[in-house]
Design a protein around this motif. Structure first.
Motif, PDB file in Angstrom:
ATOM      1  N   GLY A   1       1.221  -0.925   0.197  1.00 27.32           N
ATOM      2  CA  GLY A   1      -0.172  -0.097   0.081  1.00 27.32           C
ATOM      3  C   GLY A   1       1.085   1.053  -0.154  1.00 27.32           C
ATOM      4  N   ARG A   2       2.077   1.302   0.936  1.00 30.51           N
ATOM      5  CA  ARG A   2       2.623   2.163   0.791  1.00 30.51           C
ATOM      6  C   ARG A   2       3.615   2.808  -0.148  1.00 30.51           C
ATOM      7  NH1 ARG A   2       2.914   4.112   6.087  1.00 30.51           N
ATOM      8  NH2 ARG A   2       2.235   2.972   8.120  1.00 30.51           N
ATOM      9  N   THR A   3       4.072   1.446  -0.923  1.00 33.13           N
ATOM     10  CA  THR A   3       5.217   1.993  -2.164  1.00 33.13           C
ATOM     11  C   THR A   3       4.316   2.282  -3.556  1.00 33.13           C
ATOM     12  OG1 THR A   3       4.778  -0.744  -2.441  1.00 33.13           O
ATOM     13  CG2 THR A   3       6.399   0.684  -1.307  1.00 33.13           C
ATOM     14  N   ALA A   4       2.653   1.980  -3.331  1.00 28.52           N
ATOM     15  CA  ALA A   4       1.977   2.361  -4.846  1.00 28.52           C
ATOM     16  C   ALA A   4       1.467   3.650  -4.745  1.00 28.52           C
ATOM     17  CB  ALA A   4       0.446   1.270  -4.339  1.00 28.52           C
ATOM     18  N   ALA A   5       1.608   4.410  -3.221  1.00 29.72           N
ATOM     19  CA  ALA A   5       1.085   5.378  -3.352  1.00 29.72           C
ATOM     20  C   ALA A   5       1.966   6.085  -3.419  1.00 29.72           C
ATOM     21  CB  ALA A   5       0.774   5.853  -1.739  1.00 29.72           C
ATOM     22  N   ARG A   6       3.579   6.433  -3.325  1.00 34.15           N
ATOM     23  CA  ARG A   6       5.036   6.625  -3.364  1.00 34.15           C
ATOM     24  C   ARG A   6       5.090   7.034  -4.897  1.00 34.15           C
ATOM     25  NH1 ARG A   6      10.067   6.730  -3.915  1.00 34.15           N
ATOM     26  NH2 ARG A   6      11.548   8.438  -2.918  1.00 34.15           N
ATOM     27  N   ALA A   7       4.695   5.193  -5.061  1.00 32.17           N
ATOM     28  CA  ALA A   7       4.974   5.375  -7.097  1.00 32.17           C
ATOM     29  C   ALA A   7       4.444   6.021  -7.977  1.00 32.17           C
ATOM     30  CB  ALA A   7       4.844   3.291  -6.876  1.00 32.17           C
ATOM     31  N   ALA A   8       2.935   6.110  -7.216  1.00 36.79           N
ATOM     32  CA  ALA A   8       1.980   7.056  -7.510  1.00 36.79           C
ATOM     33  C   ALA A   8       2.615   8.569  -8.576  1.00 36.79           C
ATOM     34  CB  ALA A   8       0.438   7.270  -7.123  1.00 36.79           C
ATOM     35  N   VAL A   9       2.765   9.063  -6.590  1.00 35.60           N
ATOM     36  CA  VAL A   9       3.240  10.473  -6.430  1.00 35.60           C
ATOM     37  C   VAL A   9       4.639  10.696  -7.498  1.00 35.60           C
ATOM     38  CG1 VAL A   9       4.096  12.433  -4.319  1.00 35.60           C
ATOM     39  CG2 VAL A   9       2.257  11.063  -4.221  1.00 35.60           C
ATOM     40  N   THR A  10       5.707   9.911  -7.749  1.00 38.95           N
ATOM     41  CA  THR A  10       6.190   9.966  -8.176  1.00 38.95           C
ATOM     42  C   THR A  10       6.601  10.271  -9.529  1.00 38.95           C
ATOM     43  OG1 THR A  10       7.739   9.033  -6.476  1.00 38.95           O
ATOM     44  CG2 THR A  10       8.847   8.857  -8.442  1.00 38.95           C
ATOM     45  N   THR A  11       5.217   9.328 -10.221  1.00 41.84           N
ATOM     46  CA  THR A  11       5.146   8.943 -11.276  1.00 41.84           C
ATOM     47  C   THR A  11       4.234  10.365 -11.734  1.00 41.84           C
ATOM     48  OG1 THR A  11       4.663   6.962 -11.347  1.00 41.84           O
ATOM     49  CG2 THR A  11       3.583   8.110 -13.016  1.00 41.84           C
ATOM     50  N   LEU A  12       3.317  11.192 -11.117  1.00 41.35           N
ATOM     51  CA  LEU A  12       2.248  12.130 -11.509  1.00 41.35           C
ATOM     52  C   LEU A  12       3.612  13.451 -12.024  1.00 41.35           C
ATOM     53  CD1 LEU A  12       0.334  13.782 -11.780  1.00 41.35           C
ATOM     54  CD2 LEU A  12      -0.060  14.418  -8.873  1.00 41.35           C
ATOM     55  N   ALA A  13       4.580  13.195 -10.468  1.00 41.79           N
ATOM     56  CA  ALA A  13       5.872  14.742 -10.433  1.00 41.79           C
ATOM     57  C   ALA A  13       6.975  14.400 -11.493  1.00 41.79           C
ATOM     58  CB  ALA A  13       6.660  14.625  -9.008  1.00 41.79           C
ATOM     59  N   ASP A  14       7.230  13.212 -12.216  1.00 46.02           N
ATOM     60  CA  ASP A  14       8.230  11.833 -13.328  1.00 46.02           C
ATOM     61  C   ASP A  14       7.643  13.381 -14.309  1.00 46.02           C
ATOM     62  OD1 ASP A  14       9.933  12.703 -11.268  1.00 46.02           O
ATOM     63  OD2 ASP A  14       9.885  10.442 -11.161  1.00 46.02           O
ATOM     64  N   VAL A  15       6.397  12.040 -15.043  1.00 51.07           N
ATOM     65  CA  VAL A  15       6.213  12.081 -15.651  1.00 51.07           C
ATOM     66  C   VAL A  15       4.153  12.439 -16.580  1.00 51.07           C
ATOM     67  CG1 VAL A  15       7.221  10.298 -16.428  1.00 51.07           C
ATOM     68  CG2 VAL A  15       5.674   9.790 -16.032  1.00 51.07           C
ATOM     69  N   GLY A  16       3.618  12.441 -15.179  1.00 49.28           N
ATOM     70  CA  GLY A  16       2.625  12.923 -15.298  1.00 49.28           C
ATOM     71  C   GLY A  16       1.543  13.428 -16.301  1.00 49.28           C
TER      72      GLY A  16
ATOM     73  N   ASN B   1       8.701  18.312  -5.034  1.00 48.02           N
ATOM     74  CA  ASN B   1       9.124  17.394  -4.470  1.00 48.02           C
ATOM     75  C   ASN B   1      10.294  16.920  -4.700  1.00 48.02           C
ATOM     76  OD1 ASN B   1       8.207  14.361  -4.326  1.00 48.02           O
ATOM     77  ND2 ASN B   1       9.442  13.706  -5.766  1.00 48.02           N
ATOM     78  N   ALA B   2      10.955  17.818  -5.288  1.00 46.98           N
ATOM     79  CA  ALA B   2      12.815  17.961  -5.266  1.00 46.98           C
ATOM     80  C   ALA B   2      13.117  17.806  -4.221  1.00 46.98           C
ATOM     81  CB  ALA B   2      13.188  17.601  -7.328  1.00 46.98           C
ATOM     82  N   LEU B   3      13.244  19.070  -4.310  1.00 46.62           N
ATOM     83  CA  LEU B   3      13.838  20.305  -3.312  1.00 46.62           C
ATOM     84  C   LEU B   3      13.328  19.233  -2.178  1.00 46.62           C
ATOM     85  CD1 LEU B   3      13.654  23.411  -4.708  1.00 46.62           C
ATOM     86  CD2 LEU B   3      15.443  21.816  -4.705  1.00 46.62           C
ATOM     87  N   SER B   4      11.734  19.029  -2.226  1.00 50.65           N
ATOM     88  CA  SER B   4      11.752  18.509  -0.268  1.00 50.65           C
ATOM     89  C   SER B   4      12.357  17.377   0.280  1.00 50.65           C
ATOM     90  CB  SER B   4      10.644  17.769  -0.360  1.00 50.65           C
ATOM     91  OG  SER B   4      10.157  16.975  -0.902  1.00 50.65           O
TER      92      SER B   4
ATOM     93  N   GLY C   1      14.645  15.350   4.315  1.00 53.62           N
ATOM     94  CA  GLY C   1      15.089  13.883   4.300  1.00 53.62           C
ATOM     95  C   GLY C   1      14.020  12.766   3.963  1.00 53.62           C
ATOM     96  N   ARG C   2      12.691  13.726   3.464  1.00 54.66           N
ATOM     97  CA  ARG C   2      11.583  12.955   3.056  1.00 54.66           C
ATOM     98  C   ARG C   2      10.538  14.080   2.065  1.00 54.66           C
ATOM     99  NH1 ARG C   2       7.796  11.113   7.464  1.00 54.66           N
ATOM    100  NH2 ARG C   2       7.125   9.452   5.722  1.00 54.66           N
ATOM    101  N   THR C   3      10.888  13.262   0.977  1.00 49.84           N
ATOM    102  CA  THR C   3      10.214  14.500  -0.279  1.00 49.84           C
ATOM    103  C   THR C   3       8.528  14.164  -0.182  1.00 49.84           C
ATOM    104  OG1 THR C   3       9.852  12.161  -1.602  1.00 49.84           O
ATOM    105  CG2 THR C   3      11.969  13.413  -1.709  1.00 49.84           C
ATOM    106  N   VAL C   4       8.119  15.188  -0.923  1.00 47.89           N
ATOM    107  CA  VAL C   4       6.531  14.882  -1.093  1.00 47.89           C
ATOM    108  C   VAL C   4       5.914  13.543  -0.915  1.00 47.89           C
ATOM    109  CG1 VAL C   4       4.286  15.715  -1.976  1.00 47.89           C
ATOM    110  CG2 VAL C   4       6.409  17.422  -1.944  1.00 47.89           C
ATOM    111  N   ALA C   5       6.409  12.865  -1.603  1.00 46.15           N
ATOM    112  CA  ALA C   5       5.515  11.099  -1.804  1.00 46.15           C
ATOM    113  C   ALA C   5       6.116  10.464  -0.808  1.00 46.15           C
ATOM    114  CB  ALA C   5       7.056  10.427  -3.306  1.00 46.15           C
TER     115      ALA C   5
ATOM    116  N   ARG D   1       6.134  11.786   2.075  1.00 48.66           N
ATOM    117  CA  ARG D   1       5.349  11.947   3.265  1.00 48.66           C
ATOM    118  C   ARG D   1       4.221  12.114   3.273  1.00 48.66           C
ATOM    119  NH1 ARG D   1       8.141  15.957   6.541  1.00 48.66           N
ATOM    120  NH2 ARG D   1       9.320  16.957   5.812  1.00 48.66           N
ATOM    121  N   ILE D   2       3.666  11.510   1.883  1.00 53.13           N
ATOM    122  CA  ILE D   2       2.214  11.122   1.614  1.00 53.13           C
ATOM    123  C   ILE D   2       2.206  10.026   1.726  1.00 53.13           C
ATOM    124  CG2 ILE D   2       0.905  10.870  -0.938  1.00 53.13           C
ATOM    125  CD1 ILE D   2       1.426  13.363  -1.305  1.00 53.13           C
ATOM    126  N   ALA D   3       2.600   8.644   1.571  1.00 54.02           N
ATOM    127  CA  ALA D   3       2.880   7.621   1.300  1.00 54.02           C
ATOM    128  C   ALA D   3       3.863   7.297   2.835  1.00 54.02           C
ATOM    129  CB  ALA D   3       4.144   6.498   0.377  1.00 54.02           C
ATOM    130  N   GLY D   4       4.226   7.822   3.635  1.00 53.04           N
ATOM    131  CA  GLY D   4       4.878   7.560   5.050  1.00 53.04           C
ATOM    132  C   GLY D   4       6.423   6.193   4.623  1.00 53.04           C
TER     133      GLY D   4
END
Length: 264
Positions: free
Chosen positions: A131-146, A177-180, A184-188, A190-193
């Protein structure tokens, strides 16, 4: 900023350097670009097939030059049909790119806790539950290419103004997302925990939860006049023998009173 302990993933000795995280992202993004190139080649082949397999227009160039209304209408419908097929093929290509990026991040992080870039740079993700990796992959995909893919789809669909707004938004989301990562933790994360840590980090063992002792069930005390109920371990009453016979004690008799003596 909360104080950290050696077991905390945000402790300085457990956090990877920003340069290592940036290089890990660059390796992963290079793989995304390779996937984008392959998908682009496939999309170009689709567009070429649409053009090659298009039906004959049946309109001569002379009819178009002379302004034949029926010929112009037929040519317009033909061009619109081709353009819709081209737009559909391009949008499908961007959707396929976003789905491929999400699947890559989710599968790698779920099963190994690291992508190829993280593995090469010696960092990993914790915790990496599905569940956590799905949330992180979704935010990462949105920030990189989405967001960028969405802006391109708006442009090819005939919405240039909204495309520029979406493009500016994609740039803002990417850098935010990159500068966060400096915290220590990016936006992805923090959202995914989740947290990106060094590969040598060992999570502390879970502490057993305290459980209060079970309270005995309340029993109503027996009334004072009730005879005790014999239990399985109560010894059987023993038969008492009567005491041996004892003679009665002599009764105390008062001494007779002296009689007065008479003298003649």
């Amino acid at each position: 900023m909360h104080p950290t302990t050696p077991q905390d993933p945000l402790a300085p000795e457990n956090r990877p350097a920003i340069a290592r995280r940036a290089l890990a992202w660059a390796v992963d993004f290079a793989l995304v670009l390779a996937a984008a190139y392959a998908i682009g080649v496939y999309t170009v082949h689709q567009i070429t097939d649409v053009w090659d397999n298009a039906p004959q227009l049946g309109v001569s160039t002379w009819q178009l030059i002379t302004g034949d209304g029926d010929a112009i209408d037929r040519a317009g419908q033909f061009a619109t049909s081709l353009w819709h097929q081209v737009v559909t093929a391009v949008i499908q290509g961007f959707l396929l790119l976003a789905a491929t990026t999400f699947a890559y991040h989710w599968a790698c992080l779920t099963f190994t806790g690291r992508t190829l870039g993280k593995a090469l740079l010696g960092v990993r993700l914790t915790p990496h539950t599905p569940g956590r990796t799905a949330a992180r992959a979704a935010v990462t995909t949105l920030a990189d290419v989405g967001c960028f893919a969405f802006a391109c789809c708006l442009l090819i669909s005939g919405h240039p103004v909204w495309s520029v707004i979406a493009w500016l938004g994609s740039v803002a989301v990417f850098w935010f997302n990159a500068l966060s990562a400096y915290s220590g933790r990016t936006v992805a994360d923090r959202i995914a925990g989740t947290t990106v840590v060094n590969a040598t980090y060992t999570a502390p063992a879970p502490q057993p939860q305290f459980q209060p002792p079970a309270q005995p069930a309340f029993q109503t005390p027996a009334p004072p006049y009730a005879a005790p109920t014999p239990g399985p371990y109560t010894p059987a009453p023993t038969q008492q023998t009567p005491p041996p016979y004892a003679p009665p004690m002599p009764q105390h008799q008062p001494a007779p009173a002296p009689q007065p003596v008479r003298t003649p």
